[in-house]
Design an enzyme around this catalytic site. Structure first.
Site, PDB file in Angstrom:
ATOM      1  N   TYR A 415       0.995  -1.259  -0.090  1.00  0.00           N
ATOM      2  CA  TYR A 415       0.152   0.077   0.008  1.00  0.00           C
ATOM      3  C   TYR A 415       0.886   1.129   0.046  1.00  0.00           C
ATOM      4  CZ  TYR A 415      -3.974  -2.520   1.610  1.00  0.00           C
ATOM      5  OH  TYR A 415      -5.019  -3.420   1.624  1.00  0.00           O
ATOM      6  N   HIS A 497      -9.784   2.311   0.967  1.00  0.00           N
ATOM      7  CA  HIS A 497      -9.544   3.284   1.780  1.00  0.00           C
ATOM      8  C   HIS A 497      -9.762   4.825   1.266  1.00  0.00           C
ATOM      9  CE1 HIS A 497      -6.667   0.172   3.612  1.00  0.00           C
ATOM     10  NE2 HIS A 497      -7.827   0.048   4.201  1.00  0.00           N
ATOM     11  N   ASN A 544      -3.774   1.659   7.567  1.00  0.00           N
ATOM     12  CA  ASN A 544      -5.252   1.530   7.214  1.00  0.00           C
ATOM     13  C   ASN A 544      -5.904   2.866   8.133  1.00  0.00           C
ATOM     14  OD1 ASN A 544      -3.834  -0.722   7.537  1.00  0.00           O
ATOM     15  ND2 ASN A 544      -5.797  -1.770   6.696  1.00  0.00           N
TER      16      ASN A 544
HETATM   17  C1  LIG Z   1     -13.844  -4.087   3.174  1.00  0.00           C
HETATM   18  C2  LIG Z   1     -13.101  -3.117   3.838  1.00  0.00           C
HETATM   19  C3  LIG Z   1     -12.061  -3.507   4.346  1.00  0.00           C
HETATM   20  C4  LIG Z   1     -11.187  -2.257   5.221  1.00  0.00           C
HETATM   21  N1  LIG Z   1     -10.576  -2.783   5.968  1.00  0.00           N
HETATM   22  C5  LIG Z   1      -9.998  -1.685   6.815  1.00  0.00           C
HETATM   23  C6  LIG Z   1      -9.108  -1.840   7.985  1.00  0.00           C
HETATM   24  O1  LIG Z   1      -8.810  -3.344   8.344  1.00  0.00           O
HETATM   25  N2  LIG Z   1      -8.801  -0.903   8.918  1.00  0.00           N
HETATM   26  C7  LIG Z   1      -9.002   0.196   8.486  1.00  0.00           C
HETATM   27  O2  LIG Z   1      -8.590   1.201   9.375  1.00  0.00           O
HETATM   28  N3  LIG Z   1      -9.978   0.617   7.422  1.00  0.00           N
HETATM   29  C8  LIG Z   1     -10.198  -0.311   6.664  1.00  0.00           C
HETATM   30  N4  LIG Z   1     -11.079  -0.008   5.667  1.00  0.00           N
HETATM   31  C9  LIG Z   1     -11.744   1.268   5.211  1.00  0.00           C
HETATM   32  C10 LIG Z   1     -12.440   1.973   6.519  1.00  0.00           C
HETATM   33  O3  LIG Z   1     -13.317   1.008   6.973  1.00  0.00           O
HETATM   34  C11 LIG Z   1     -12.893   3.498   5.951  1.00  0.00           C
HETATM   35  O4  LIG Z   1     -11.822   4.167   5.725  1.00  0.00           O
HETATM   36  C12 LIG Z   1     -13.798   3.890   6.996  1.00  0.00           C
HETATM   37  O5  LIG Z   1     -15.010   3.124   7.420  1.00  0.00           O
HETATM   38  C13 LIG Z   1     -14.282   5.315   6.470  1.00  0.00           C
HETATM   39  O6  LIG Z   1     -15.100   5.812   7.438  1.00  0.00           O
HETATM   40  P1  LIG Z   1     -16.298   7.053   7.149  1.00  0.00           P
HETATM   41  O7  LIG Z   1     -16.944   7.455   8.379  1.00  0.00           O
HETATM   42  O8  LIG Z   1     -15.560   8.109   6.010  1.00  0.00           O
HETATM   43  O9  LIG Z   1     -17.201   6.400   6.228  1.00  0.00           O
HETATM   44  P2  LIG Z   1     -17.828   4.823   6.421  1.00  0.00           P
HETATM   45  O10 LIG Z   1     -17.409   3.948   7.340  1.00  0.00           O
HETATM   46  O11 LIG Z   1     -18.254   4.337   5.063  1.00  0.00           O
HETATM   47  O12 LIG Z   1     -19.434   5.210   6.891  1.00  0.00           O
HETATM   48  C14 LIG Z   1     -20.545   5.902   6.072  1.00  0.00           C
HETATM   49  C15 LIG Z   1     -21.778   5.758   6.533  1.00  0.00           C
HETATM   50  O13 LIG Z   1     -22.866   6.594   6.159  1.00  0.00           O
HETATM   51  C16 LIG Z   1     -23.916   5.927   5.598  1.00  0.00           C
HETATM   52  N5  LIG Z   1     -24.529   6.637   4.613  1.00  0.00           N
HETATM   53  C17 LIG Z   1     -24.175   6.703   3.356  1.00  0.00           C
HETATM   54  N6  LIG Z   1     -24.979   7.612   2.854  1.00  0.00           N
HETATM   55  C18 LIG Z   1     -25.838   8.106   3.673  1.00  0.00           C
HETATM   56  C19 LIG Z   1     -27.118   8.479   3.777  1.00  0.00           C
HETATM   57  N7  LIG Z   1     -27.367   9.292   2.250  1.00  0.00           N
HETATM   58  N8  LIG Z   1     -27.890   8.723   4.782  1.00  0.00           N
HETATM   59  C20 LIG Z   1     -27.563   7.929   5.673  1.00  0.00           C
HETATM   60  N9  LIG Z   1     -26.591   7.178   5.783  1.00  0.00           N
HETATM   61  C21 LIG Z   1     -25.692   7.121   4.793  1.00  0.00           C
HETATM   62  C22 LIG Z   1     -23.318   4.247   5.235  1.00  0.00           C
HETATM   63  O14 LIG Z   1     -24.347   3.328   5.193  1.00  0.00           O
HETATM   64  C23 LIG Z   1     -22.065   4.212   6.302  1.00  0.00           C
HETATM   65  O15 LIG Z   1     -22.811   3.432   7.330  1.00  0.00           O
HETATM   66  C24 LIG Z   1     -11.916  -1.044   4.857  1.00  0.00           C
HETATM   67  C25 LIG Z   1     -13.065  -0.678   4.190  1.00  0.00           C
HETATM   68  C26 LIG Z   1     -13.669  -1.738   3.558  1.00  0.00           C
HETATM   69  C27 LIG Z   1     -14.972  -1.284   2.708  1.00  0.00           C
END
Ligand SMILES: Cc1cc2nc3c(=O)[nH]c(=O)nc-3n(C[C@H](O)[C@H](O)[C@H](O)COP(=O)(O)OP(=O)(O)OC[C@H]3O[C@@H](n4cnc5c(N)ncnc54)[C@H](O)[C@@H]3O)c2cc1C
Ligand SMILES: *[C@@H]1O[C@H](CO)[C@@H](O)[C@H](O)[C@H]1NC(C)=O
Ligand SMILES: *[C@@H]1O[C@H](CO)[C@@H](O)[C@H](O)[C@H]1NC(C)=O
Ligand SMILES: *[C@@H]1O[C@H](CO)[C@@H](O)[C@H](O)[C@H]1NC(C)=O
Ligand SMILES: *[C@@H]1O[C@H](CO)[C@@H](O)[C@H](O)[C@H]1NC(C)=O
Length: 578
Positions: A415, A497, A544
């Site tokens: 990465y 990510h 991550n």
């Molecule tokens: C498969 C996978 C594996 C990963 N592995 C890791 C790891 O091991 N370690 C790590 O640190 N990171 C990991 N990541 C990355 C990490 O999970 C993300 O960077 C992080 O969750 C992003 O946080 P966020 O708050 O920006 O958005 P998210 O966590 O994506 O949350 C956004 C939320 O908003 C909700 N939402 C979206 N639009 C709307 C709307 N219009 N109305 C209401 N709700 C809505 C979604 O349903 C979701 O629950 C991984 C990601 C994935 C997909």
């Protein structure tokens, strides 16, 4: 690469329980409405509610963890309080069956359940390197500003590199063989979160937010304290369609009932003083802003022309022109594969439908054994750092797992993160789905140089391992030819990510700057609209990102709570800056 998955068109059938139905939002108002319950949303919702304010957390997806009444589970979990989201050995299920779990509107993999990414991810969890702040973030968000928030996050969500409750690590042959090569090459073993700044020629056990053999993280800390407060409310299966605003003043949120089980109508913030926090993720937050008439004119015109929103979209004279969707970034993933006769594969996929009884017994009775480890047996994790010909230092995290073309194979993903200079763009389609329009991978020569230099270095280090054979690259292939052979697309290089579409900065994007939100995370041109999630990151983290996102949400809460409330009187049609 990026593990592939099938996009699901609609999850409604899966969740359309006969008794469920949409209910109209009550007329009650809230001091804060937080949109999205992911890494950013869970943390900021709790911190805001801790101040005594009333908080409504909206989540478009269904329940996930058994702690909060989630129901999606393997049959061996029937009659337990656990779901697929709780058991580390089942985290791979996202790559097998993502229906009703993955977002159906993001174009790339993202979790759309309670917890968002932190309910579905691998729970890898790192204290950020100081450069993650000092190189990427603006004034007020440097490592000295962030330290107390990082400390608080790691107190509430401890990290752990021995997930099994019996204190043992299982099936460590891959870790042992690879780290022999690293030792010989001069890499140093570290306990990663005791030495967050030692990210050059170091290696560690994979480190997680797992406690008691179960997924922990904000669903089991911040959400627990929030739920215990009477003025905290959570509505799941309830999406935000757009904010309702007059000029820059937001009065409420228009809802979309999902899975025939959420709320519909409009929910309002406390008149005058209420605020809306968008934490819908890198794709979701950009989409919400586009639908609210905030973004580049070309994107707002797509919404304006769409059958879904066109006729009801806020009028053009109210649009706020900001570079939403630009500055898109992700870790650049480059997979290599090696093989060693000592490596032992464990069938975590089989653990869903035909598990080994001794392993499920150990897990259910003692939270111990291989199923307490994250599938597919991650580790070691190691780091290298590279000085570019442009004078910029770039950090690489190497992440190994026991999975590949053969039963003795290991895949190691390189990465490239902190220091990357390539950026892409996300946009919206006429069906109102988000999409990666410009790939953020390897657009600059120096980013590619770092990928090649890192890979050359690690190839020579791993050649120290007796009995190791190369699957990809083959031992005769040049590193440059190998790197060039992998397309620079999310399907081949995506790391899930995503960051950057609503960048934080003092350079106001309405007047040529790159920033969508100011140093208080407030959207430029608005009184009371904020974005707090991965989308505000100006650059990529070393590891991550979730640990950094939690800390960002803590910081944002502190700054938002310290802000003077917007003036109680609404200036009709005007855009005010405060
Ligand atoms: C498969 C996978 C594996 C990963 N592995 C890791 C790891 O091991 N370690 C790590 O640190 N990171 C990991 N990541 C990355 C990490 O999970 C993300 O960077 C992080 O969750 C992003 O946080 P966020 O708050 O920006 O958005 P998210 O966590 O994506 O949350 C956004 C939320 O908003 C909700 N939402 C979206 N639009 C709307 C709307 N219009 N109305 C209401 N709700 C809505 C979604 O349903 C979701 O629950 C991984 C990601 C994935 C997909
Ligand atoms: C399940 O129950 C155990 C035992 O009471 C508890 O320790 C654990 O936190 C619970 N897990 C979930 C996901 O609710
Ligand atoms: C879970 O179910 C219990 C019992 O029905 C209920 O009191 C609680 O509000 C539910 N929690 C959530 C998050 O749905
Ligand atoms: C990383 O370590 C190597 C070997 O000691 C050194 O040559 C290189 O300059 C270091 N890189 C950075 C960015 O510090
Ligand atoms: C690489 O950059 C780091 C950080 O700027 C610096 O400390 C180090 O001396 C540099 N190494 C080389 C070999 O230029």
């Amino acid at each position: 690469m990026a593990r592939t998955f099938a996009l699901v068109a609609a999850a409604a059938a899966f969740f359309g329980h006969a008794q469920s139905q949409c209910t109209a939002a009550p007329s009650q108002t809230y001091d804060y409405i937080v949109i999205g319950s992911g890494a950013g949303g869970l943390v900021i919702a709790d911190k805001l509610s801790e101040s005594g304010a009333s908080v409504l957390l909206l989540e478009k997806g269904p329940l996930s963890s058994g702690k909060w009444n989630g129901t999606m589970k393997a049959s061996w979990l029937q009659n337990t309080n656990l779901t697929r989201f709780d058991v580390p050995g089942l985290f791979n299920q996202i790559w097998v069956d993502s229906a009703g779990v993955a977002c159906d509107d993001t174009g790339v993999m993202a979790g759309c359940v309670l917890g968002g990414g932190v309910a579905v991810n691998s729970a890898l969890y790192w204290k950020p390197h100081s450069s993650d702040w000092d190189v990427n973030f603006p004034t007020g968000w440097k490592s000295t500003d962030m330290q107390k928030h990082v400390d608080n996050v790691f107190q509430r969500i401890p990290s752990n590199y021995i997930p099994s409750k019996d204190g043992k690590l299982y099936l460590q042959q891959g870790f042992d063989r690879v780290t022999k090569g690293l030792d010989t090459a001069g890499f140093k073993y570290v306990v990663a979160n005791d030495a967050p700044n030692e990210k050059n020629r170091t290696y560690a056990h994979a480190t997680f937010y797992i406690q008691n053999g179960e997924r922990h993280g904000p669903l089991r800390s911040y959400l627990e304290t929030a739920m215990a407060r009477p003025k905290f409310n959570l509505w799941v299966n309830t999406g935000a369609r757009r904010v309702v605003r007059t000029g820059g003043h937001i009065t409420g949120v228009e809802l979309e009932c999902k899975n025939n089980a959420g709320r519909s109508g409009t929910v309002n913030v406390t008149p005058g003083t209420g605020r809306v926090i968008v934490s819908a993720g890198t794709m979701g937050s950009a989409k919400l802003l586009f639908r609210s008439g905030i973004g580049p004119t070309d994107q707002l015109n797509v919404v304006k022309s769409s059958p879904i929103d066109g006729s009801t979209m806020i009028s053009q004279d109210q649009w706020i022109n900001l570079p939403v969707g630009n500055n898109l970034n992700d870790h650049v993933g480059t997979d290599i594969q090696i093989s060693h006769p000592d490596i032992v594969f464990y069938d975590f996929y089989g653990a869903w439908g035909s598990p080994i009884k001794a392993d499920t017994d150990a897990y259910l009775q003692k939270r111990s054994g291989i199923l307490a480890q994250v599938a597919p047996n991650l580790g070691p994790i190691f780091w290298t750092a590279h000085n570019g010909s442009d004078g910029i230092t770039r950090h690489i995290q190497w992440q190994a797992r026991i999975e590949g073309r053969t039963k003795t194979a290991m895949t190691i993903t390189q990465y490239l993160g902190m220091g990357t200079t390539s950026r892409g763009r996300a946009d919206i389609t006429p069906q109102l789905n988000m999409r990666v329009a410009t790939n953020p991978y390897l657009r600059t020569t120096q980013d590619k140089e770092a990928v090649i230099a890192g890979l050359d270095y690690v190839r020579s280090a791993l050649n120290n391992v007796q009995g190791l054979t190369w699957i990809t690259p083959t031992s005769s292939q040049t590193t440059t030819a190998f790197v060039n052979s992998i397309p620079a697309t999310p399907a081949s290089r995506g790391s899930n990510h995503w960051t950057g579409t609503c960048t934080i900065g003092s350079d106001d994007g309405r007047t040529g700057g790159k920033a969508v939100v100011d140093l208080d995370t407030k959207v430029y041109g608005t009184d009371n609209l904020f974005v707090v999630d991965a989308s505000i990151f100006p650059g990529m983290t070393t590891g991550n990102p979730s640990g950094a996102i939690f800390a960002v949400a803590e910081r944002a809460a502190e700054r938002i709570l310290a802000l003077k409330a917007p003036a109680p009187k609404l200036i009709r049609g005007a855009t005010r800056d405060m």
